[in-house]
Design a protein around this motif. Sequence first.
Motif, PDB file in Angstrom:
ATOM      1  N   VAL A  74       0.803  -1.263   0.206  1.00  0.00           N
ATOM      2  CA  VAL A  74      -0.124   0.048   0.097  1.00  0.00           C
ATOM      3  C   VAL A  74       0.757   1.271   0.034  1.00  0.00           C
ATOM      4  O   VAL A  74       0.498   2.237   0.081  1.00  0.00           O
ATOM      5  CB  VAL A  74      -0.991  -0.004   1.227  1.00  0.00           C
ATOM      6  CG1 VAL A  74      -2.084  -1.203   1.113  1.00  0.00           C
ATOM      7  CG2 VAL A  74      -0.177   0.071   2.571  1.00  0.00           C
ATOM      8  N   GLY A  75       2.339   1.211  -0.373  1.00  0.00           N
ATOM      9  CA  GLY A  75       3.133   2.195  -0.212  1.00  0.00           C
ATOM     10  C   GLY A  75       3.435   2.407   1.196  1.00  0.00           C
ATOM     11  O   GLY A  75       3.607   1.659   1.863  1.00  0.00           O
ATOM     12  N   ARG A  76       3.516   3.815   1.426  1.00  0.00           N
ATOM     13  CA  ARG A  76       3.863   4.284   2.786  1.00  0.00           C
ATOM     14  C   ARG A  76       2.702   4.599   3.691  1.00  0.00           C
ATOM     15  O   ARG A  76       1.784   5.327   3.277  1.00  0.00           O
ATOM     16  CB  ARG A  76       4.718   5.469   2.636  1.00  0.00           C
ATOM     17  CG  ARG A  76       5.542   6.041   3.937  1.00  0.00           C
ATOM     18  CD  ARG A  76       6.266   7.257   3.734  1.00  0.00           C
ATOM     19  NE  ARG A  76       6.488   7.930   4.846  1.00  0.00           N
ATOM     20  CZ  ARG A  76       7.857   7.581   5.503  1.00  0.00           C
ATOM     21  NH1 ARG A  76       8.597   6.899   4.828  1.00  0.00           N
ATOM     22  NH2 ARG A  76       8.303   8.264   6.535  1.00  0.00           N
ATOM     23  N   PRO A  77       2.407   3.748   4.546  1.00  0.00           N
ATOM     24  CA  PRO A  77       1.209   3.785   5.368  1.00  0.00           C
ATOM     25  C   PRO A  77       1.255   4.988   6.206  1.00  0.00           C
ATOM     26  O   PRO A  77       2.149   5.439   6.724  1.00  0.00           O
ATOM     27  CB  PRO A  77       1.464   2.609   6.531  1.00  0.00           C
ATOM     28  CG  PRO A  77       2.256   1.698   6.095  1.00  0.00           C
ATOM     29  CD  PRO A  77       3.294   2.508   5.246  1.00  0.00           C
ATOM     30  N   PHE A  78       0.095   5.720   6.217  1.00  0.00           N
ATOM     31  CA  PHE A  78      -0.171   7.088   6.830  1.00  0.00           C
ATOM     32  C   PHE A  78      -0.993   6.776   8.020  1.00  0.00           C
ATOM     33  O   PHE A  78      -1.082   7.425   8.787  1.00  0.00           O
ATOM     34  CB  PHE A  78      -0.421   8.232   5.952  1.00  0.00           C
ATOM     35  CG  PHE A  78      -1.861   8.011   5.129  1.00  0.00           C
ATOM     36  CD1 PHE A  78      -2.909   8.499   5.909  1.00  0.00           C
ATOM     37  CD2 PHE A  78      -1.588   7.640   3.968  1.00  0.00           C
ATOM     38  CE1 PHE A  78      -4.047   8.441   4.931  1.00  0.00           C
ATOM     39  CE2 PHE A  78      -2.577   7.642   3.354  1.00  0.00           C
ATOM     40  CZ  PHE A  78      -3.962   8.084   3.849  1.00  0.00           C
TER      41      PHE A  78
END
Length: 340
Positions: A141-145
């Motif tokens: 999911v890419g970079r989790p925020f």
Amino acid sequence: MLKGALIGCGFFARNQMHGWAGIDGVRITALCDRDEARRAETAARFGVRRHYADAAEMLAAEDLDFVDIATTVAAHRPLVEMAAAAGLHAICQKPFAETMTDARAMVAAFDRTGKVLMVHENFRWQSPVRAAIEEVRAGAVGRPFFGRVSFRSGYDVFSGQPYLATDPRFIIQDLGIHILDIARALFGDVANLSATTRRINPRIRGEDVATILLEHAGGATSVVDCSYATRRQPETFPQTLLEIDGDAGTLRLEAGYRLVIQKNGTEETRDVSPPLLSWAERPWHNIQESVQTIQQHFVDCLRDGVQPETSGHDNLKTLELVEAAYRSAAEGARIDLRAG
Ligand code: NAD
Ligand code: 89Y
């Protein structure tokens, strides 16, 4: 062949004994419980010939590689220190210790021996949770925020574990500890947190609802929410549900062990149900499978000469979150974890 001894033959230890029986190259050759009936029953069920009422006596008499400590928390520090003094490797059930002072002393005792100390922090090893952790670590999911790590149930845990109704602390120390550990496994170390707690069930002493807001050092924000006062259908015990937003997509671990990943306009759904091991029973099979997996991880680490993922040192950080959550709820304050 690694030789181990089990200390504590109570409610949960049976899972650990089944777990050992399913792992090659390990044998539980002795066991110990102060309660004669429990120790005799476990010895008979699992065919262990040597059993003791006293752990010190057992460690003096037996030729062992490790001990598996499955008592409740009050006995953890003396038993871990006894294992260190005997020069053995050890696994200790969660919650590792009652205070940070105890936990640090236990870790220091093992640092002096060079032996492996692992905390039986098994929820991050549940195969549905593990599938999600691996996807996030691989960048799905890419970079989790943002993350929500959620455990809400109305299941009666008190009949099997009566101490949960009478201990002054309940859900954060008993269950939230696992959910906080999953948040760490997904999003890394925590910079600060704030928490609220409630007691909904009037028949218990501690809190049965906790909501914790975490800011992770890597930039993600997560919410860890736990409840044993939630009456809903389907009852999801003992599933941890996940919602993770990253800069490239989203991941959901939904009720019924459905893993859903959406990115680039596509959706992938997988059934990540845990296997039902031959000795396991629903709904506990999710936890039971993770017991065997974490114990296999311990054996693999001993063979490879590496530290387990949930080593004593690592678990200090999870325990710090537990302590900080209680402090935050009591003081109505945000707790900075970087202050030391
Ligand atoms: P329990 O009270 O049913 O069993 C503990 C046993 O340890 C008892 O039989 C008691 O007589 C024995 N004991 C205590 N102190 C001893 C000592 N000094 N020497 C010898 N025997 C001693 O408890 P339980 O419900 O089986 O829980 C044990 C631990 O497992 C707890 O820390 C609990 O939090 C943990 N647990 C973990 C999970 C998980 O998924 N990881 C699930 C349930 C329980
Ligand atoms: O003790 C708890 C644990 O570790 O997992 C579930 C449980 O048995 C009840 O909350």
